[in-house]
Design an enzyme around this catalytic site. Structure first.
Site, short mmCIF file in Angstrom:
data_model
loop_
_atom_site.label_atom_id
_atom_site.label_comp_id
_atom_site.label_asym_id
_atom_site.label_seq_id
_atom_site.Cartn_x
_atom_site.Cartn_y
_atom_site.Cartn_z
N LYS B 81 3.85 73.74 -55.51
CA LYS B 81 3.58 75.14 -55.85
C LYS B 81 3.51 75.99 -54.58
O LYS B 81 3.03 75.53 -53.54
CB LYS B 81 2.25 75.22 -56.62
CG LYS B 81 1.98 76.60 -57.24
CD LYS B 81 0.69 76.56 -58.09
CE LYS B 81 0.35 77.91 -58.68
NZ LYS B 81 -0.89 77.88 -59.50
N SER B 156 -0.65 79.87 -64.08
CA SER B 156 0.23 80.36 -63.05
C SER B 156 1.22 79.33 -62.49
O SER B 156 2.21 79.72 -61.87
CB SER B 156 -0.61 80.92 -61.91
OG SER B 156 -1.34 79.87 -61.29
N SER B 180 -4.42 77.01 -64.96
CA SER B 180 -3.10 77.24 -64.38
C SER B 180 -2.22 76.01 -64.23
O SER B 180 -1.03 76.12 -63.93
CB SER B 180 -3.22 77.92 -63.01
OG SER B 180 -3.39 79.31 -63.19
#
Ligand SMILES: [Zn+2]
Lengths: 486, 486
Positions: B81, B156, B180
């Site tokens: 990420k 996210s 997330s």
């Protein structure tokens, strides 16, 4: 109306730990800009603080030395504000649960009186960096983050201080303490010991506080005193004019000797303090506190007391000697090597301090070591030289660094203590001064001092003064008339 | 060399076994993933930054070295990420403000990946600074759900979930603050584990809400999650909130029995607003576990209703402070201005997206003087009550089973203008984060339209091994992840 000044002081003292409070960077002063930085103290994204436990030890030391309660559990908080020298846009500090609370410092006043000033709290925090503005032809501003993350202790006093003299005495004692503990240089000019003053006034006898102004930018004890006095006068003038004192932050302007409004209460920052989620609450064990307590040195107040009792010094002399533990140690080395401690104190406080002040150096840099001064004093005690000769020997020791015995030897300064050597010299003085001799005989016995002086001069100051006195009394004619005292 | 795109469909552990056996090289695996990325990335857009050249070079180096024994992820291509710092590789957090940012240091997990021999294919797309539930708040454009390109992948960590679901990598790392990892895993039909707070170091994870953030794996099955978690879990002295708890062998623990366990079903998680298809899938999962010998019991988490409000106070308060450092002074994209304040305002105005600004303002307000007690203070108190709810529930059961998200993946743009509805898509994941508990979302089939569905298992602190064993047992009944028709 007569007013009383009420003062509370906030002191920030920079700690002398090897590394910063939350990273491994060096705290050394004076390195090239930004050379003592890493991702943590630069506030790079994703970095986390790791507490330097040495900082906690320093805080415990100061807490114990100022009779504070050392809290077994305390918290880290973030103080949020934007400024280029603050890389994370928050300072890690302590807010609701500081490490130390409810202590006091005892300060000596000129009058010999001692005042106890309460401490509200002591807490740990990180220093910010420095903004550096370009020279005249350079309109850039620069940021040096070497200082960012250097550990600080903030010491907040109770509003117990009533005059600039008390404020100065408190600051000096507090500085002595941090220096005794070896936790800070305590240097105001270099910024390792900074002070903000909260000043208000109230009618004499009142027990409610007036509105206070916080004065910043105080870079020496003298500025602190001047700013407090100025602020008290300014506030009294306002009240006399029927105006009100407003709560605000004011800056001391050294050149003008005035304070100027920096920001009002309305403009004050909202720092949005909250517990720092990156750091766990700080738990301090009883063992940690006791281990630190065991390392505490003798502190100024105790040392002062001991000097009075053990060496029989006047309290003022003791207070001056203990202001710096280096000076106190110096004195004790000298006192331990001579017969009379009082004489050692006189030499240290008189001749030695005069020389140090003149050269603008500290006792650690003294050109005359304690052992050498003791050797000099011993020469006096053994009656090898007179006190007067000793002063000139001391000057030569300062200039050359030579041992006192060597100087005395080289310069032939050994005291004349042989009566048979002195008698002809005294006789010569009588022969040279028949008028005075006649006057003495006529009753003007005050001329004794004249004959002592002449004899000392004739021996180049080397005669033993006590012996000269004794011989003169023997050799001078008996006065015929009673002393006229005139 | 023509890439065998089937290799990209392998699970992490299958690829590991083949590399270990010498049947396939890191270069072949990496090229297969790169080929798959070329094939689908135009429509999925899972990556914020592809690091293909670096990845191929790294793969070649892995093939050349092959230490004995082979580290656990040797030569296996994965995605990371974009809020996890990778030295020298872009780390932009999906923000315009960090468009030019390349960290000078590696995060703890990046170092662990390197030591384990992984190959980093690129940085996965995300909602800006991890703030969002749809991956639409990325300055680099939205990621699309591989199962239906018109729909969001969740957020996210939407890029990480989509990349795994679309076989663009073998596994990915994401971060979870309020759901997330779990919600996008659910939306994309993969396994997503949020570890216990403190299980994985946050060092190098760009902070959103420090007391909630955790890095975790997004994978194709439970064994992959066990493998990846085993690599990244463990104590890190550079993260003060990192746990000293020993790391079990998660892969070995996968075979643990389901029979005899008690699964709690929190009644508050099955109220109105729950999509019938989601509920049906969760009920089916419950039935599966009962068929495997587990018993179920209804439990209550009474403060569930307050969780979203509590979360949005705690998380935004911390975020408002954490994001202060993005001021354009030291790194990131600076906008010039007429003075310092103007630089700050323009940098942040231009650099941050609408959702980030909304949360900074909300958090700033929650911490403001006069509001702190009513908002942040109250939220912290409720957070304790929420933790107590879970403690009480775990007195009756070994773990909890709930839906992961209230609905199947929604359409792009559907909730973008309605932040409150968007916030509610995390309603089942948020309380777990506030309590710091581990939880895993795993695929439980699809809707009639082929949209992935998932359920969430919540464990006691540090009970990740049991959660993964439960998911593994579920998979063993033949219910694996749905494959996208891409
Ligand atoms: Zn540093």
């Amino acid at each position: 109306m007569e007013y009383e000044t009420v003062i509370g002081l906030e002191v920030h003292t920079q700690l002398k730990t090897k590394s910063k409070i939350f990273c491994g960077c060096s705290t050394t002063f004076g390195a090239p800009p930004n050379s003592h930085t890493c991702p943590v103290c630069l506030g790079m994204p994703g970095v986390l603080p790791v507490l330097n436990r040495e900082v906690v030890t320093c805080a415990i030391k100061l807490g114990l030395a100022t009779r504070c309660t050392v809290n077994r559990s305390s918290r880290w908080a973030r103080k949020n504000y934007f400024y280029p020298d603050l890389p994370k846009a928050y300072q890690i500090s302590q807010y609701e649960a500081p490490i130390c609370e409810h202590g006091y410092v005892e300060a000596d006043l000129e009058s010999g009186e001692t005042r106890r000033i309460g401490l509200t709290r002591i807490h740990m925090e990180e220093d910010a960096g420095k903004n550096v503005h370009g020279a005249a032809d350079d309109d850039h501003s620069y940021v040096d983050l070497n200082r960012a993350g250097v550990p600080l202790l903030e010491i907040v006093s109770e509003p117990d201080i009533r005059s600039s003299e008390e404020a100065t005495a408190y600051l000096k004692r507090l500085r002595s303490i941090v220096r005794y503990l070896g936790i800070s240089d305590g240097n105001m000019e270099e910024g390792s010991f900074r002070c903000d003053a909260n000043v208000s006034i109230r009618p004499m006898g009142s027990d409610t506080f007036g509105t206070r102004a916080e004065v910043k930018n105080l870079n020496s004890f003298r500025h602190v005193a001047h700013a407090i006095d100025y602020e008290a006068r300014r506030q009294a003038r306002l009240l006399a004019q029927g105006k009100e004192v407003v709560q605000e932050t004011r800056l001391w302007n050294t050149a003008e000797g005035k304070t100027y409004s920096m920001r009002s209460k309305e403009e004050a920052h909202d720092y949005r303090y909250f517990p720092d989620p990156d750091l766990v609450p700080l738990e301090i064990s009883e063992q940690w506190i006791e281990a630190v307590r065991a390392t505490l040195p003798e502190l100024p107040a105790d040392k002062e007391q001991r000097f009075v009792v053990e060496y029989g010094l006047p309290p003022q002399d003791a207070a001056t000697l203990v202001a710096s533990h280096h000076l106190a140690d110096y004195f004790e080395t000298v006192a331990g090597a001579v017969k009379e401690a009082k004489r050692a104190a006189n030499w240290v406080l008189g001749e030695l301090l005069a020389v140090l002040n003149k050269l603008g150096i500290s006792v650690e840099e003294s050109p005359v070591e304690a052992a050498a001064l003791a050797a000099l004093i011993r020469l006096i005690e053994e009656e090898t030289i007179s006190g007067k000769i000793a002063k000139s020997v001391f000057e030569k020791m300062v200039a050359t660094g030579k041992a006192p015995a060597a100087i005395v030897e080289e310069e032939g300064l050994v005291q004349v203590a042989d009566p048979e050597a002195l008698r002809p010299i005294i006789q010569q003085v009588f022969d040279d001064n028949p008028t005075q001799l006649a006057q003495y005989q006529a009753g003007k016995t005050k001329l004794m001092g004249f004959f002592v002086g002449q004899t000392m001069r004739a021996t180049g100051g080397k005669a033993n003064p006590a012996l000269v006195n004794k011989l003169l009394r023997e050799m001078l004619p008996e006065p015929t008339a009673p002393a006229d005292g005139g | 060399m023509a890439a065998d795109s089937d290799l990209a469909r392998l699970t992490l552990h299958e690829a590991r076994d083949r590399v270990t056996a010498g049947e396939v090289t890191s270069a072949e695996l990496t090229e297969a993933c790169v080929a798959r990325i070329e094939e689908v990335e135009g429509s999925v857009h899972a990556f914020a930054h592809r690091t293909t050249d670096e990845a191929l070079a790294q793969a070649a180096a892995r093939d050349a070295a092959r230490p004995d024994p082979l580290p656990p992820l040797w030569g296996l291509p994965i995605a990371v990420k974009d809020n996890i710092c990778t030295q020298g590789l872009p780390t932009t957090c999906g923000s315009k403000l960090l468009a030019n940012f390349r960290p000078v240091y590696d995060s703890f997990v990046a170092r662990r990946l390197e030591e384990a021999g992984a190959v980093i294919l690129g940085k996965a797309n995300m909602d800006e600074f991890a703030m969002g539930s749809s991956c639409e708040n990325s300055a680099l454009g939205p990621t699309h759900n591989p199962h239906d390109l018109e729909r969001v992948p969740g957020g996210s960590s939407g890029g990480s979930a989509a990349a795994v679901a679309a076989d663009e990598c073998l596994a990915a790392l994401g971060s979870d603050t309020g759901g997330s990892i779990r919600q996008p895993a659910c939306f994309c039909g993969v396994v997503g584990l949020k570890p216990t707070y403190g299980r994985v170091s946050r060092n190098g994870l760009v902070a959103f809400a420090s007391s909630l953030d955790q890095i975790g794996p997004l994978t194709k099955d439970a064994r992959d999650a066990a493998l990846l978690l085993g690599v990244i879990a463990g104590h890190d002295p550079d993260d003060s909130t990192s746990a000293c708890q020993p790391v079990p062998n998660y892969e070995a623990a996968l075979e643990a029995e389901v029979a005899g366990l008690t699964i709690g079903i929190p009644k508050e998680y099955f109220g109105g607003g729950l999509d019938p298809a989601v509920e049906e899938a969760v009920r089916a999962a419950i039935a599966t576990y009962e068929s495997l010998g587990a018993t179920t019991v209804e439990v209550s988490l009474p403060h569930t209703e307050q969780a979203v409000a509590t979360y949005y106070l705690v998380a935004t308060a911390e975020a408002s402070s954490n994001l202060g450092r993005f001021d354009g002074i030291r790194y990131g994209v600076r906008q010039e201005g007429k003075d310092l304040l103007d630089v700050y305002k323009r940098t942040r105005e231009e650099g941050f997206g609408a959702e980030v600004k909304r949360r900074i303002m909300l958090g700033t307000f929650a911490l403001s003087a006069g509001y702190y007690d009513a908002y942040y203070g109250k939220a912290m108190a409720v957070r304790t009550l929420i933790r107590n709810d879970f403690d009480a529930a775990f007195g009756q059961c070994d773990l909890l089973l709930t839906p992961t998200a209230p609905t199947p993946p929604f359409r792009l743009g559907e909730k973008l203008d309605d932040p409150l509805t968007m916030y509610l898509s995390d309603i089942f994941t948020i309380a777990v984060s506030l309590a710091g508990l581990p939880a895993v979302s795993f695929p439980t089939g699809t809707t009639a339209a082929g949209l992935p569905l998932g359920a969430q298992l919540i464990g006691r602190h540090f009970d990740e091994a049991r959660l993964l064993a439960m998911v593994h047992a579920f998979e063993a009944t033949g219910q694996g992840r749905p494959l996208p028709a891409l």
